[in-house]
Scaffold this active site. Structure first.
Site, short mmCIF file in Angstrom:
data_model
loop_
_atom_site.label_atom_id
_atom_site.label_comp_id
_atom_site.label_asym_id
_atom_site.label_seq_id
_atom_site.Cartn_x
_atom_site.Cartn_y
_atom_site.Cartn_z
N GLU A 27 0.85 -1.19 0.00
CA GLU A 27 0.00 0.00 0.00
C GLU A 27 0.89 1.24 0.00
OE1 GLU A 27 -3.66 2.13 2.50
OE2 GLU A 27 -2.73 0.30 3.27
N ASN A 72 -6.66 1.77 2.77
CA ASN A 72 -7.33 3.06 2.87
C ASN A 72 -6.91 4.00 1.76
OD1 ASN A 72 -8.40 1.98 5.20
ND2 ASN A 72 -7.20 3.23 6.59
N ASN A 172 -12.43 -0.88 -0.38
CA ASN A 172 -11.70 -1.27 0.83
C ASN A 172 -12.40 -0.72 2.06
OD1 ASN A 172 -9.05 -2.06 2.32
ND2 ASN A 172 -9.39 0.08 2.91
N GLU A 173 -12.71 -1.62 3.02
CA GLU A 173 -13.22 -1.23 4.35
C GLU A 173 -14.26 -0.12 4.27
OE1 GLU A 173 -9.92 -0.46 6.98
OE2 GLU A 173 -9.24 -2.54 6.92
N TYR A 244 -6.40 -7.43 12.74
CA TYR A 244 -5.05 -7.24 13.27
C TYR A 244 -5.07 -7.64 14.75
CZ TYR A 244 -4.18 -4.68 8.97
OH TYR A 244 -4.04 -4.33 7.65
N GLU A 292 -6.32 -8.66 4.60
CA GLU A 292 -5.47 -7.90 5.52
C GLU A 292 -5.44 -8.65 6.83
OE1 GLU A 292 -5.86 -3.68 6.16
OE2 GLU A 292 -6.54 -3.33 4.09
N GLN A 349 1.78 -5.45 6.08
CA GLN A 349 2.14 -5.23 4.68
C GLN A 349 3.48 -5.88 4.41
OE1 GLN A 349 1.74 -1.03 3.65
NE2 GLN A 349 -0.26 -0.92 4.60
#
Length: 499
Positions: A27, A72, A172-173, A244, A292, A349
Site C-alpha cells: 500500500e 485506505n 476497501n473497508e 489485526y 489484511e 504489509q
C-alpha cells in the site's frame, strides 16, 4: 505442562493448499513503497528503481499474490495519476495517511515488480471518491487487448500485451468511519453490484472480492456482510475480511491465542455468506478473502489525525519479537485449516509498515522474526491440507478462556511428503506425539523451529540474524508415531518423507 497428541489420516482432508493463501500487501502508506520496494538511486536498485534486495527477500518469503494499491489509500486514489511517463504525473495529497504522494510508483512499476517476484496481482479499485466508470476504465486499461481509448493508452505507455489481472477488490473497508467516501451497507451493496456488472462486461473471466466489514469489532460486523451480499452475491466470488492482533492491548496469553479470534471470524463470515445463499436459493458458495491480517499494536497508533503531512514518513514500523512470530505462525495454521473456504489471504504489509521485511533508505534490508514462519509455511505447505485431530493441555487467557497450548496443521503432497506446522503457545517445552495411522511408514524426519530463549528477541539492522530458523535434533518415528519436543513459544515445521 503435559504432552500433546495429533492424529492424521489421509482419508480426512480439508482441501487443497490454496497458493493464494501466501499473499502480501503493498500500500502507498509510510515507507512500504518509497524506500521499501522502490528506491531509485539505492545501491541495490535496478534500472526501474526497484530494490533488488527486497525482490530477493520477497521471493525467499514465497509470496504468491500481492494486493495493491490499498488499503485506505485506494479510496481517494485516481489510478490515472500512476500511469504514463513519471515526469508527467501529478503530486497529490493522500487523505488516508496524510502523506504527499508523488505517484513516481504506479501501476506499471507495480506490474514490473510483480514479474520480478513472480507473484499475482490482487488489484483494488476506488469505490470511495469514484465508482463504476473509473473501475471499468482501469480494467479496460489493464486487460483489453487494444483498439480502444484505455487499452491503446496502455500500449502508448509501452505495454502492448494486456496485464491480464484476474482478482479485483471492489473497494476497501467501506463501513469504516475513517474511510474516504465510506458507505452504508445498502449504498455499498448497490455500488458493488453495479461495478461488478460493468467490469464483467469488459472481462467476464475476472474474480471479484466484495468488501466485508472492516474488522470483527465493528458494530456493523455480520449485518454489513448480510446486507451487502443480498445485493451482489451472484456477481462476486469472495467476501473480504480484515483483522489485526495487538501485542500490547491485553494480556500476553490472549495475544498468543490470537488465532482463536481468527478462527471465529472466518466461521462467522462464512456462516453469514451461506445464510445469504440459502435466503437467495443459490447453490453457489463464496470463498473468503482474508486480504489484511497481521500482528499490529494498534493501541499504540494515534490514528491518521496524529500524522503530519510528509512524503513517505516512518509510521507503524513495528519491531517483531519471537512471540509475534509464534502468533503469525498460528494465524497461518488457521488459514491452512480453513483452506476449503479461505481462497485468498494477504499479510499486511510487505515492507516497513507492520512488515516482515524492513529496510533503511540507502542501506540494508533484513528479515523480521515474522518473516520466517511465513517463508517456511509457503515453502512446505503443499498438496492437500489434512484434518488435524489434536489434544493438548490448556492455558488460561483473559479474552478466550481456556485455550490449547498447541495450534497445528498438516499437509500431504502427491509425492508423499508430510509437513506438520505446530505452534507451542506455552512457556514450557511441549512433547508432541503424532499418530500417523493410515499413512505409510516415514523416513528422513526433520524438525525446524523459530524460537529463542528470550521470547522478546528481535532482528534489527545491527543484528539482522538474531532470530532465525534452526534445525533441532530428536524428532523420531517410532512405529506409526512421530515424536518431537516443541520449544516454548515457538513455531515449528516437522517434515517426513513417507514410503
Amino acid at each position: 505442562m503435559g504432552s500433546a497428541k495429533l492424529t492424521l489420516d489421509p482419508a480426512f482432508e480439508v482441501g487443497p493448499v490454496e497458493r493464494r493463501l501466501f499473499g502480501s500487501f503493498v500500500e502507498h502508506m509510510g515507507r512500504c513503497v518509497y524506500t521499501g520496494v522502490f528506491e531509485p538511486g539505492h545501491p541495490e536498485a535496478d534500472g526501474d528503481g526497484l530494490r533488488r534486495d527486497v525482490i530477493e527477500l520477497t521471493r525467499e518469503m514465497g509470496v504468491t499474490a500481492v494486493r495493491y494499491p490499498g488499503g485506505n489509500f485506494v479510496s481517494n486514489y485516481d489510478w490515472e495519476d500512476g500511469v504514463g511517463p513519471s515526469a508527467d504525473r501529478p503530486t497529490r495529497l493522500d487523505l488516508a495517511w496524510r502523506q504527499i504522494e508523488t505517484n513516481a510508483f504506479g501501476l506499471g512499476e507495480f506490474m514490473t515488480w510483480l514479474r520480478e517476484v513472480d507473484a499475482e496481482p490482487v488489484m483494488a479499485v476506488n469505490l470511495g471518491t469514484r465508482g463504476v466508470r473509473a473501475a471499468r476504465d482501469l480494467l479496460e486499461y489493464t486487460n483489453f487487448p487494444g483498439g480502444t481509448r484505455w487499452s491503446d493508452l496502455r500500449i502508448k505507455h509501452g505495454t502492448r500485451e494486456p496485464y491480464g489481472i484476474k482478482v479485483w477488490c471492489l473497494g476497501n473497508e467501506m463501513d469504516g468511519p475513517w474511510q474516504i467516501g465510506g458507505k452504508t451497507a445498502e449504498e455499498y451493496g448497490r455500488l458493488a453490484l453495479e461495478t461488478a456488472k460493468a467490469m464483467r462486461r469488459v472481462d467476464p473471466s475476472i474474480e471479484l472480492v466484495a468488501c466485508g466489514s472492516s474488522n470483527p469489532h465493528m458494530p456493523t460486523f455480520g449485518s454489513w456482510e448480510a446486507t451487502v451480499l443480498e445485493h451482489c452475491y451472484d456477481q462476486v466470488d469472495y467476501i473480504s475480511t480484515h483483522a489485526y492482533y495487538d501485542a500490547v492491548g491485553g494480556d500476553r496469553a490472549s495475544f498468543l491465542a490470537s488465532a482463536v479470534q481468527m478462527e471465529r471470524q472466518i466461521h462467522d463470515v462464512i456462516s453469514t455468506a451461506d445464510h445469504v445463499a440459502a435466503k437467495l436459493g443459490s447453490r453457489k458458495r463464496l470463498k473468503l478473502s482474508f486480504d489484511e491480517w497481521n500482528v499490529w499494536s494498534q493501541s499504540l497508533f494515534g490514528g491518521e489525525q496524529s500524522l503530519d503531512w510528509e512524503q513517505a514518513p516512518r509510521i507503524i514500523e513495528e519491531d517483531y519479537d519471537v512471540a509475534g512470530a509464534a502468533v503469525v505462525g498460528s494465524l497461518l495454521i488457521t488459514l491452512l485449516n480453513n483452506a476449503d473456504r479461505v481462497g485468498i489471504a494477504c499479510q499486511a504489509q510487505l515492507a516497513n509498515v507492520i512488515a516482515p521485511i524492513r529496510t533503511e533508505p540507502g542501506g540494508p534490508a533484513w528479515r523480521q522474526t515474522i518473516f520466517h514462519p511465513f517463508a517456511l509455511t509457503a515453502a512446505h505447505a503443499r498438496g492437500r491440507v489434512l484434518r488435524v485431530q489434536a489434544t493438548a493441555p490448556n492455558m488460561p487467557t483473559e479474552e478466550f478462556g481456556e485455550v490449547p497450548v498447541l495450534a497445528a496443521a498438516a499437509t500431504l503432497d502427491d509425492e508423499r511428503r508430510l509437513s506438520v506446522f505446530a505452534v507451542n503457545r506455552g512457556d514450557e517445552p511441549l512433547p508432541l506425539e503424532i499418530d500417523l495411522r493410515g499413512l505409510p511408514r516415514g523416513t528422513d524426519i526433520s524438525h525446524i523451529t523459530v524460537a529463542d530463549a528470550d521470547t522478546a528477541a528481535r532482528n534489527t539492522e545491527r543484528e539482522p540474524r538474531r532470530v532465525e530458523p534452526r534445525a533441532l535434533d530428536g524428532a523420531v518415528i517410532d512405529g506409526d508415531r512421530l515424536k518431537a519436543v516443541l520449544p516454548p513459544i515457538s513455531f515449528n515445521v516437522l517434515k517426513a518423507q513417507l514410503g
